[in-house]
Design a protein around this motif. Structure first.
Motif, PDB file in Angstrom:
ATOM      1  N   GLY A  34      34.941  33.023  46.463  1.00 13.23           N
ATOM      2  CA  GLY A  34      35.712  33.102  45.229  1.00 13.23           C
ATOM      3  C   GLY A  34      36.823  34.136  45.258  1.00 13.23           C
ATOM      4  N   LEU A  35      37.604  34.132  44.206  1.00 13.04           N
ATOM      5  CA  LEU A  35      38.706  35.063  44.007  1.00 13.04           C
ATOM      6  C   LEU A  35      38.405  35.896  42.770  1.00 13.04           C
ATOM      7  N   ARG A  36      38.320  37.208  42.955  1.00 11.80           N
ATOM      8  CA  ARG A  36      38.050  38.084  41.816  1.00 11.80           C
ATOM      9  C   ARG A  36      39.294  38.871  41.433  1.00 11.80           C
ATOM     10  N   MET A  37      39.333  39.292  40.180  1.00 15.59           N
ATOM     11  CA  MET A  37      40.407  40.141  39.686  1.00 15.59           C
ATOM     12  C   MET A  37      39.791  41.264  38.872  1.00 15.59           C
ATOM     13  N   ARG A  38      39.993  42.471  39.328  1.00 12.94           N
ATOM     14  CA  ARG A  38      39.527  43.637  38.576  1.00 12.94           C
ATOM     15  C   ARG A  38      40.354  44.841  38.979  1.00 12.94           C
ATOM     16  N   GLU A  39      40.557  45.738  38.028  1.00  6.74           N
ATOM     17  CA  GLU A  39      41.267  46.965  38.331  1.00  6.74           C
ATOM     18  C   GLU A  39      40.417  47.803  39.279  1.00  6.74           C
ATOM     19  N   GLY A  40      41.019  48.243  40.368  1.00  4.63           N
ATOM     20  CA  GLY A  40      40.295  49.040  41.344  1.00  4.63           C
ATOM     21  C   GLY A  40      39.726  48.247  42.502  1.00  4.63           C
ATOM     22  N   CYS A  41      39.968  46.959  42.529  1.00  3.51           N
ATOM     23  CA  CYS A  41      39.483  46.124  43.638  1.00  3.51           C
ATOM     24  C   CYS A  41      40.085  46.633  44.949  1.00  3.51           C
ATOM     25  N   THR A  42      39.269  46.705  46.013  1.00  5.64           N
ATOM     26  CA  THR A  42      39.712  47.253  47.288  1.00  5.64           C
ATOM     27  C   THR A  42      39.481  46.266  48.434  1.00  5.64           C
ATOM     28  N   LEU A  43      40.151  46.508  49.534  1.00  8.75           N
ATOM     29  CA  LEU A  43      39.955  45.701  50.736  1.00  8.75           C
ATOM     30  C   LEU A  43      38.520  45.835  51.245  1.00  8.75           C
ATOM     31  N   GLU A  44      37.980  47.032  51.185  1.00  8.75           N
ATOM     32  CA  GLU A  44      36.594  47.244  51.626  1.00  8.75           C
ATOM     33  C   GLU A  44      35.624  46.383  50.811  1.00  8.75           C
ATOM     34  N   GLU A  45      35.834  46.352  49.512  1.00  8.63           N
ATOM     35  CA  GLU A  45      34.994  45.537  48.629  1.00  8.63           C
ATOM     36  C   GLU A  45      35.082  44.059  49.000  1.00  8.63           C
ATOM     37  N   VAL A  46      36.300  43.570  49.187  1.00 10.89           N
ATOM     38  CA  VAL A  46      36.490  42.158  49.504  1.00 10.89           C
ATOM     39  C   VAL A  46      35.905  41.822  50.870  1.00 10.89           C
ATOM     40  N   THR A  47      35.989  42.749  51.811  1.00 11.92           N
ATOM     41  CA  THR A  47      35.408  42.539  53.136  1.00 11.92           C
ATOM     42  C   THR A  47      33.897  42.364  53.052  1.00 11.92           C
ATOM     43  N   GLY A  48      33.251  43.224  52.266  1.00  8.51           N
ATOM     44  CA  GLY A  48      31.802  43.100  52.086  1.00  8.51           C
ATOM     45  C   GLY A  48      31.415  41.803  51.407  1.00  8.51           C
ATOM     46  N   LEU A  49      32.209  41.382  50.430  1.00 10.83           N
ATOM     47  CA  LEU A  49      31.936  40.131  49.727  1.00 10.83           C
ATOM     48  C   LEU A  49      32.112  38.927  50.648  1.00 10.83           C
ATOM     49  N   ALA A  50      33.104  38.988  51.533  1.00 13.01           N
ATOM     50  CA  ALA A  50      33.316  37.888  52.479  1.00 13.01           C
ATOM     51  C   ALA A  50      32.135  37.757  53.426  1.00 13.01           C
ATOM     52  N   ARG A  51      31.619  38.876  53.906  1.00 11.83           N
ATOM     53  CA  ARG A  51      30.439  38.824  54.760  1.00 11.83           C
ATOM     54  C   ARG A  51      29.236  38.261  53.990  1.00 11.83           C
ATOM     55  N   GLY A  52      29.128  38.635  52.742  1.00 12.56           N
ATOM     56  CA  GLY A  52      28.060  38.081  51.914  1.00 12.56           C
ATOM     57  C   GLY A  52      28.172  36.578  51.751  1.00 12.56           C
ATOM     58  N   MET A  53      29.400  36.064  51.672  1.00 11.69           N
ATOM     59  CA  MET A  53      29.579  34.616  51.541  1.00 11.69           C
ATOM     60  C   MET A  53      29.147  33.882  52.807  1.00 11.69           C
ATOM     61  N   THR A  54      29.379  34.464  53.971  1.00  9.33           N
ATOM     62  CA  THR A  54      28.877  33.863  55.205  1.00  9.33           C
ATOM     63  C   THR A  54      27.357  33.728  55.142  1.00  9.33           C
ATOM     64  N   MET A  55      26.705  34.757  54.604  1.00 10.67           N
ATOM     65  CA  MET A  55      25.253  34.732  54.490  1.00 10.67           C
ATOM     66  C   MET A  55      24.798  33.673  53.492  1.00 10.67           C
ATOM     67  N   LYS A  56      25.469  33.609  52.337  1.00 10.71           N
ATOM     68  CA  LYS A  56      25.085  32.631  51.314  1.00 10.71           C
ATOM     69  C   LYS A  56      25.205  31.205  51.839  1.00 10.71           C
ATOM     70  N   GLU A  57      26.281  30.946  52.561  1.00  6.49           N
ATOM     71  CA  GLU A  57      26.461  29.616  53.126  1.00  6.49           C
ATOM     72  C   GLU A  57      25.331  29.284  54.102  1.00  6.49           C
ATOM     73  N   ALA A  58      24.995  30.230  54.968  1.00  6.97           N
ATOM     74  CA  ALA A  58      23.952  29.980  55.965  1.00  6.97           C
ATOM     75  C   ALA A  58      22.586  29.803  55.324  1.00  6.97           C
ATOM     76  N   LEU A  59      22.315  30.546  54.273  1.00 10.03           N
ATOM     77  CA  LEU A  59      21.002  30.481  53.627  1.00 10.03           C
ATOM     78  C   LEU A  59      20.713  29.104  53.052  1.00 10.03           C
ATOM     79  N   HIS A  60      21.744  28.380  52.656  1.00 13.32           N
ATOM     80  CA  HIS A  60      21.536  27.066  52.045  1.00 13.32           C
ATOM     81  C   HIS A  60      21.717  25.917  53.040  1.00 13.32           C
ATOM     82  N   TYR A  61      21.727  26.236  54.318  1.00 13.51           N
ATOM     83  CA  TYR A  61      21.850  25.180  55.315  1.00 13.51           C
ATOM     84  C   TYR A  61      20.597  24.307  55.346  1.00 13.51           C
ATOM     85  N   ASP A  62      20.797  23.017  55.183  1.00 10.41           N
ATOM     86  CA  ASP A  62      19.712  22.035  55.254  1.00 10.41           C
ATOM     87  C   ASP A  62      20.152  20.945  56.232  1.00 10.41           C
ATOM     88  N   PRO A  63      19.498  20.859  57.396  1.00 11.44           N
ATOM     89  CA  PRO A  63      19.913  19.855  58.389  1.00 11.44           C
ATOM     90  C   PRO A  63      19.868  18.422  57.859  1.00 11.44           C
TER      91      PRO A  63
END
Length: 392
Positions: A34-63
């Motif tokens: 997703g795309l978030r908007m908040r005052e104070g949003c940082t590159l570090e924050e977005v980097t952590g969220l992107a890594r979390g999205m990789t995890m979320k996608e993998a967790l719901h993998y159903d062959p």
């Protein structure tokens, strides 16, 4: 931890404000986040969220499913969404990252933005859709897009299905933890920080499951009642940002400071608003047995370590709030149809299985639920890579 595949910082030529896009990895050439908007949003924050999205996608993998996990990504804009210039800034950001949305990054609402707003800005920026990068992976694009549009048109008791599915997943995570611990649903107390998209839907599902919502916080402060708040009345009195009109409060309801939710007399805390809400300085105020992360990264790692040492279990965001993202793809790829009952049943079944697997592994390995979730992802990523390939 490896570096993401791609990381960029955009500076708006008119305002000087910055936006970010991080693609953690691609699967079949596409990523999701997703795309978030908040005052104070940082590159570090977005980097952590992107890594979390990789995890979320993998967790719901159903062959056996039609939905194939994508890579993880995230976007962020450093601006208060209430700022009069926020919408034009959003349009300019989407114009700047248009090639990525067209070819590799599927995105949607997140903190500070609604899907309607993202869709309107995407159209103004010249995009077909905020998820158009995934269209080449669909068997029948026309049917799939119609199915998703129909699903987004569904409302249940005044709230859109797209808003409710995430809260349904969070609530099911809570209920699974209670069931595993042998704690009855009825009468169990819960405090929720944030009554926006995720927090509001979570409060509804938990209240309807018999839990007592004793505190709810928004930007104006905390609303509390030890006998339970009228969740439906509060939901009906929200504005577009999840702020409640205090005229909806009953005589027995109290208005408290904004951080009072943290120390509420409740068995369950659901931080559903901002990242980094619970840190080492305030974690000792938590009286709950469970913290269920409906927001992204609301508990800092050092605080989680201290909480675990005194018996507080944190159910991690990568599992708990993954239902919305999965629902998008289950619907688009055709694992489920545009039907509320079918969506809720699928979300509940998937989230229940995932939470139970995570908690069982944490117990067997003597670790935290977050560590167990990471271990499950570590098991699944090589399988996904072998079957579909990725770029990092």
């Amino acid at each position: 931890m490896t570096a993401p595949l791609m990381s960029l910082t955009w500076t708006d030529h008119l305002s000087g404000r910055q936006g970010y896009l991080v693609v953690d990895r691609l699967v079949r050439g596409v990523s999701s986040g997703g795309l978030r908007m908040r005052e104070g949003c940082t590159l570090e924050e977005v980097t952590g969220l992107a890594r979390g999205m990789t995890m979320k996608e993998a967790l719901h993998y159903d062959p056996e499913g039609r939905y194939v996990p994508l890579g993880g990504a995230k976007g962020g804009i450093d601006c208060d969404p209430r700022d009069p210039e926020a919408y034009p800034l959003l349009v300019r950001y989407l114009r700047a990252v248009k090639p990525y949305v067209e070819h590799m990054w599927t995105t949607g609402e997140d903190l500070g933005l609604t899907q309607d707003l993202v869709d309107r800005a995407a159209a103004e920026a010249g995009l077909v859709s905020s998820v158009q990068a995934v269209y080449p992976l669909l068997d029948d694009e026309t049917t799939a897009r119609r199915r998703l549009a129909d699903a987004f048109g569904i409302e249940v008791d005044g709230i859109g299905l797209d808003e409710l599915v995430g809260g349904c997943g969070v609530a099911e995570s809570v209920l699974a933890a209670l069931d595993r611990a042998g704690v009855p649903h009825t009468g169990t107390r819960v405090a929720v920080q944030g009554l926006g998209t995720m927090g509001g839907a979570t409060a509804r599902f938990l209240a309807r499951a018999g839990l007592v919502v004793v505190a709810v916080a928004d930007v104006k402060g905390t609303m509390a009642n030890p006998e339970g708040l009228d969740v439906e009345a509060l939901l009906a009195a929200r504005d577009a940002y999840g702020t409640v009109d205090r005229a909806a409060l009953r005589p027995g309801d109290r208005e408290l400071p904004g951080d009072a939710w943290l120390s509420a007399e409740a068995e369950v805390l659901v931080p559903a608003a901002v990242s980094y809400a619970i840190d080492t300085a305030n974690q000792n105020r938590v009286k709950a047995r469970w913290i269920v992360e409906a927001a992204n990264m609301p508990v800092l790692p050092a605080a989680e370590h201290l909480l675990a040492a005194r018996g507080v279990t944190v159910l991690p965001d990568v599992v708990v709030n993954s239902g919305t993202n999965a629902w998008w793809w289950w619907t688009l790829f055709g694992d489920i149809g545009p039907d509320a009952d079918e969506a809720f049943a699928h979300v509940r079944r998937s989230m229940r299985a995932l939470v139970e697997q995570m908690l069982a592994r944490a117990e067997a390995e003597g670790t935290t639920p977050r560590a167990a979730a990471h271990a499950i992802v570590a098991d699944r990523l090589p399988v996904i890579a072998e079957r579909f390939g990725w770029y990092r």
